[in-house]
Design a protein around this motif. Structure first.
Motif, PDB file in Angstrom:
ATOM      1  N   SER A   1       8.533  -0.679  35.929  1.00 35.34           N
ATOM      2  CA  SER A   1       7.609   0.454  35.985  1.00 35.34           C
ATOM      3  C   SER A   1       7.657   1.341  34.740  1.00 35.34           C
ATOM      4  CB  SER A   1       7.902   1.298  37.225  1.00 35.34           C
ATOM      5  OG  SER A   1       9.223   1.806  37.167  1.00 35.34           O
ATOM      6  N   ARG A   2       8.629   1.159  33.892  1.00 34.58           N
ATOM      7  CA  ARG A   2       8.706   1.979  32.679  1.00 34.58           C
ATOM      8  C   ARG A   2       7.648   1.558  31.671  1.00 34.58           C
ATOM      9  NH1 ARG A   2      15.155   2.048  31.552  1.00 34.58           N
ATOM     10  NH2 ARG A   2      15.750   3.059  33.490  1.00 34.58           N
ATOM     11  N   THR A   3       7.112   2.543  30.958  1.00 32.65           N
ATOM     12  CA  THR A   3       6.087   2.231  29.954  1.00 32.65           C
ATOM     13  C   THR A   3       6.681   2.002  28.576  1.00 32.65           C
ATOM     14  OG1 THR A   3       5.732   4.596  29.618  1.00 32.65           O
ATOM     15  CG2 THR A   3       4.268   3.462  31.175  1.00 32.65           C
ATOM     16  N   GLU A   4       7.816   2.645  28.278  1.00 34.60           N
ATOM     17  CA  GLU A   4       8.426   2.442  26.966  1.00 34.60           C
ATOM     18  C   GLU A   4       9.173   1.107  26.951  1.00 34.60           C
ATOM     19  OE1 GLU A   4      11.468   4.438  29.496  1.00 34.60           O
ATOM     20  OE2 GLU A   4       9.417   5.011  28.978  1.00 34.60           O
ATOM     21  N   PRO A   5       9.259   0.470  25.803  1.00 38.42           N
ATOM     22  CA  PRO A   5       9.924  -0.844  25.721  1.00 38.42           C
ATOM     23  C   PRO A   5      11.428  -0.735  25.975  1.00 38.42           C
ATOM     24  CG  PRO A   5       9.200  -0.124  23.551  1.00 38.42           C
ATOM     25  CD  PRO A   5       8.702   0.884  24.523  1.00 38.42           C
ATOM     26  N   GLN A   6      11.956  -1.761  26.614  1.00 37.81           N
ATOM     27  CA  GLN A   6      13.385  -1.871  26.881  1.00 37.81           C
ATOM     28  C   GLN A   6      13.854  -3.219  26.343  1.00 37.81           C
ATOM     29  OE1 GLN A   6      14.170  -1.084  31.159  1.00 37.81           O
ATOM     30  NE2 GLN A   6      11.958  -0.834  31.239  1.00 37.81           N
ATOM     31  N   TYR A   7      15.050  -3.239  25.766  1.00 36.86           N
ATOM     32  CA  TYR A   7      15.600  -4.476  25.217  1.00 36.86           C
ATOM     33  C   TYR A   7      17.001  -4.678  25.776  1.00 36.86           C
ATOM     34  CZ  TYR A   7      11.731  -4.019  22.012  1.00 36.86           C
ATOM     35  OH  TYR A   7      10.472  -3.893  21.489  1.00 36.86           O
ATOM     36  N   TYR A   8      17.292  -5.919  26.157  1.00 35.21           N
ATOM     37  CA  TYR A   8      18.582  -6.251  26.753  1.00 35.21           C
ATOM     38  C   TYR A   8      19.143  -7.490  26.070  1.00 35.21           C
ATOM     39  CZ  TYR A   8      16.847  -3.190  30.398  1.00 35.21           C
ATOM     40  OH  TYR A   8      16.332  -2.121  31.072  1.00 35.21           O
ATOM     41  N   LEU A   9      20.439  -7.433  25.766  1.00 36.79           N
ATOM     42  CA  LEU A   9      21.127  -8.568  25.169  1.00 36.79           C
ATOM     43  C   LEU A   9      22.147  -9.073  26.179  1.00 36.79           C
ATOM     44  CD1 LEU A   9      21.572 -10.309  22.620  1.00 36.79           C
ATOM     45  CD2 LEU A   9      23.335  -8.678  21.957  1.00 36.79           C
ATOM     46  N   VAL A  10      21.984 -10.317  26.606  1.00 32.72           N
ATOM     47  CA  VAL A  10      22.910 -10.941  27.540  1.00 32.72           C
ATOM     48  C   VAL A  10      23.846 -11.815  26.715  1.00 32.72           C
ATOM     49  CG1 VAL A  10      23.130 -12.418  29.572  1.00 32.72           C
ATOM     50  CG2 VAL A  10      21.108 -10.974  29.303  1.00 32.72           C
ATOM     51  N   LEU A  11      25.132 -11.497  26.751  1.00 35.28           N
ATOM     52  CA  LEU A  11      26.151 -12.221  25.983  1.00 35.28           C
ATOM     53  C   LEU A  11      27.191 -12.798  26.924  1.00 35.28           C
ATOM     54  CD1 LEU A  11      26.960  -9.618  23.199  1.00 35.28           C
ATOM     55  CD2 LEU A  11      26.009 -11.871  22.815  1.00 35.28           C
ATOM     56  N   TRP A  12      27.686 -13.983  26.610  1.00 33.40           N
ATOM     57  CA  TRP A  12      28.850 -14.515  27.302  1.00 33.40           C
ATOM     58  C   TRP A  12      29.489 -15.566  26.435  1.00 33.40           C
ATOM     59  CZ3 TRP A  12      23.909 -15.494  28.993  1.00 33.40           C
ATOM     60  CH2 TRP A  12      23.485 -16.811  28.954  1.00 33.40           C
TER      61      TRP A  12
ATOM     62  N   CYS B   1      11.361  -5.926  27.848  1.00 33.41           N
ATOM     63  CA  CYS B   1      10.573  -5.504  28.996  1.00 33.41           C
ATOM     64  C   CYS B   1       9.660  -4.381  28.533  1.00 33.41           C
ATOM     65  CB  CYS B   1      11.490  -5.028  30.118  1.00 33.41           C
ATOM     66  SG  CYS B   1      10.590  -4.502  31.569  1.00 33.41           S
ATOM     67  N   GLU B   2       8.348  -4.618  28.627  1.00 30.05           N
ATOM     68  CA  GLU B   2       7.383  -3.644  28.128  1.00 30.05           C
ATOM     69  C   GLU B   2       6.066  -3.802  28.885  1.00 30.05           C
ATOM     70  OE1 GLU B   2       5.700  -2.221  23.766  1.00 30.05           O
ATOM     71  OE2 GLU B   2       6.802  -4.088  23.942  1.00 30.05           O
ATOM     72  N   ASN B   3       5.457  -2.685  29.248  1.00 25.44           N
ATOM     73  CA  ASN B   3       4.157  -2.659  29.938  1.00 25.44           C
ATOM     74  C   ASN B   3       4.153  -3.497  31.216  1.00 25.44           C
ATOM     75  OD1 ASN B   3       3.068  -1.014  27.907  1.00 25.44           O
ATOM     76  ND2 ASN B   3       2.525  -2.802  26.679  1.00 25.44           N
ATOM     77  N   GLY B   4       5.248  -3.471  31.956  1.00 24.71           N
ATOM     78  CA  GLY B   4       5.310  -4.201  33.216  1.00 24.71           C
ATOM     79  C   GLY B   4       5.531  -5.689  33.076  1.00 24.71           C
ATOM     80  N   GLU B   5       5.814  -6.173  31.873  1.00 28.86           N
ATOM     81  CA  GLU B   5       6.063  -7.600  31.624  1.00 28.86           C
ATOM     82  C   GLU B   5       7.450  -7.764  31.035  1.00 28.86           C
ATOM     83  OE1 GLU B   5       1.675  -9.330  30.519  1.00 28.86           O
ATOM     84  OE2 GLU B   5       3.000  -8.750  28.882  1.00 28.86           O
ATOM     85  N   ILE B   6       8.061  -8.890  31.318  1.00 34.64           N
ATOM     86  CA  ILE B   6       9.353  -9.208  30.725  1.00 34.64           C
ATOM     87  C   ILE B   6       9.238 -10.569  30.044  1.00 34.64           C
ATOM     88  CG2 ILE B   6      10.324 -10.269  32.793  1.00 34.64           C
ATOM     89  CD1 ILE B   6      12.975  -8.768  31.977  1.00 34.64           C
ATOM     90  N   ARG B   7       9.885 -10.684  28.893  1.00 33.83           N
ATOM     91  CA  ARG B   7       9.842 -11.955  28.161  1.00 33.83           C
ATOM     92  C   ARG B   7      11.149 -12.154  27.424  1.00 33.83           C
ATOM     93  NH1 ARG B   7       7.930 -11.682  22.448  1.00 33.83           N
ATOM     94  NH2 ARG B   7       7.913  -9.490  21.910  1.00 33.83           N
ATOM     95  N   MET B   8      11.392 -13.383  27.032  1.00 33.40           N
ATOM     96  CA  MET B   8      12.578 -13.740  26.268  1.00 33.40           C
ATOM     97  C   MET B   8      12.190 -13.744  24.796  1.00 33.40           C
ATOM     98  SD  MET B   8      15.720 -14.885  27.211  1.00 33.40           S
ATOM     99  CE  MET B   8      15.488 -15.766  28.730  1.00 33.40           C
ATOM    100  N   ILE B   9      12.915 -12.959  23.986  1.00 35.34           N
ATOM    101  CA  ILE B   9      12.611 -12.880  22.558  1.00 35.34           C
ATOM    102  C   ILE B   9      13.383 -13.927  21.770  1.00 35.34           C
ATOM    103  CG2 ILE B   9      12.722 -11.415  20.513  1.00 35.34           C
ATOM    104  CD1 ILE B   9      12.437  -9.019  22.328  1.00 35.34           C
ATOM    105  N   ARG B  10      14.682 -13.998  22.023  1.00 32.55           N
ATOM    106  CA  ARG B  10      15.544 -14.945  21.308  1.00 32.55           C
ATOM    107  C   ARG B  10      16.550 -15.539  22.268  1.00 32.55           C
ATOM    108  NH1 ARG B  10      17.861 -11.558  16.474  1.00 32.55           N
ATOM    109  NH2 ARG B  10      16.000 -10.377  16.111  1.00 32.55           N
ATOM    110  N   SER B  11      17.069 -16.710  21.895  1.00 36.93           N
ATOM    111  CA  SER B  11      18.091 -17.365  22.700  1.00 36.93           C
ATOM    112  C   SER B  11      18.874 -18.321  21.811  1.00 36.93           C
ATOM    113  CB  SER B  11      17.447 -18.136  23.852  1.00 36.93           C
ATOM    114  OG  SER B  11      18.429 -18.815  24.581  1.00 36.93           O
TER     115      SER B  11
END
Length: 196
Positions: A66-77, A142-152
């Motif tokens: 629901s947030r309008t501003e972009p969010q970025y998450y880095l999943v590391l393991w 995660c931006e504008n109600g959509e989530i996508r994978m940028i890098r992997s």
């Protein structure tokens, strides 16, 4: 009798009329039905309220859409050869860390965290930084109600080439990393029924 069987005129006239009028009507009905079904499914999509990240079948994070501003998450393991598993045989979540990155400098932060993780993995293995250290990662947006994978760091990058997801039931799967991003709708939190 043989003349009638080998008459070229009838064979060539059959080739000219490959599709009959009935065939054309049937094709038009099939295409119209496909268009109506596509329109019906597009209109009945439920927008997602949050995305659930799971690793090896176990949920590890929920991200609000629901947030309008972009969010970025880095999943590391750390992908060690002797994988840690729980008593049920599932992959353990001990070696996973999920970092939230600032929207302004997410690219620089991600690079710095990856370099730090590679050097930490190298130090833990007793090797130089970057040599024989395998740090697996996925970078999400995660931006504008959509989530996508940028890098992997997976070898096939199918998850990166997947389109952004936003409707309930859609998902992005990174199979080599056992990471699943599933969109959950608002109605899925409600009870279906109560049994006494």
């Amino acid at each position: 009798m043989l003349k009638h069987m080998f008459d070229r005129g009838k064979i060539e006239s059959a080739k000219k009329h490959f599709l009959t009028k009935a065939d054309m009507i049937l094709l038009a009905v099939v295409f119209a039905a496909a268009f109506v079904l596509l329109f019906f499914f597009k209109m009945n999509r439920t927008p997602g309220s949050y995305a659930e990240l799971s690793f090896g079948g176990r949920a590890c994070m929920q991200i609000s859409l629901s947030r309008t501003e972009p969010q970025y998450y880095l999943v590391l393991w750390n992908d060690s050869s002797d994988e840690v598993q729980d008593s049920f045989g599932n992959d353990s979540l001990e070696n996973i860390s999920i970092r939230t990155l600032s929207p302004d400098a997410w690219s620089e932060e991600a690079e710095a965290l990856l370099i730090e993780a590679v050097s930490d993995a190298g130090a833990a293995n007793g090797t130089d930084a970057g040599i024989n250290s395998t740090v697996e990662y996925n970078l999400l947006s995660c931006e504008n109600g959509e989530i996508r994978m940028i890098r992997s760091s997976c070898p096939d990058l199918l998850c990166v080439h997947h389109r952004p997801v936003s409707s309930a039931g859609e998902n992005i799967i990174c199979l080599p990393h056992k990471l699943v991003i599933e969109i959950i709708g608002a109605q899925e939190n409600e009870l279906d029924g109560v049994v006494y």
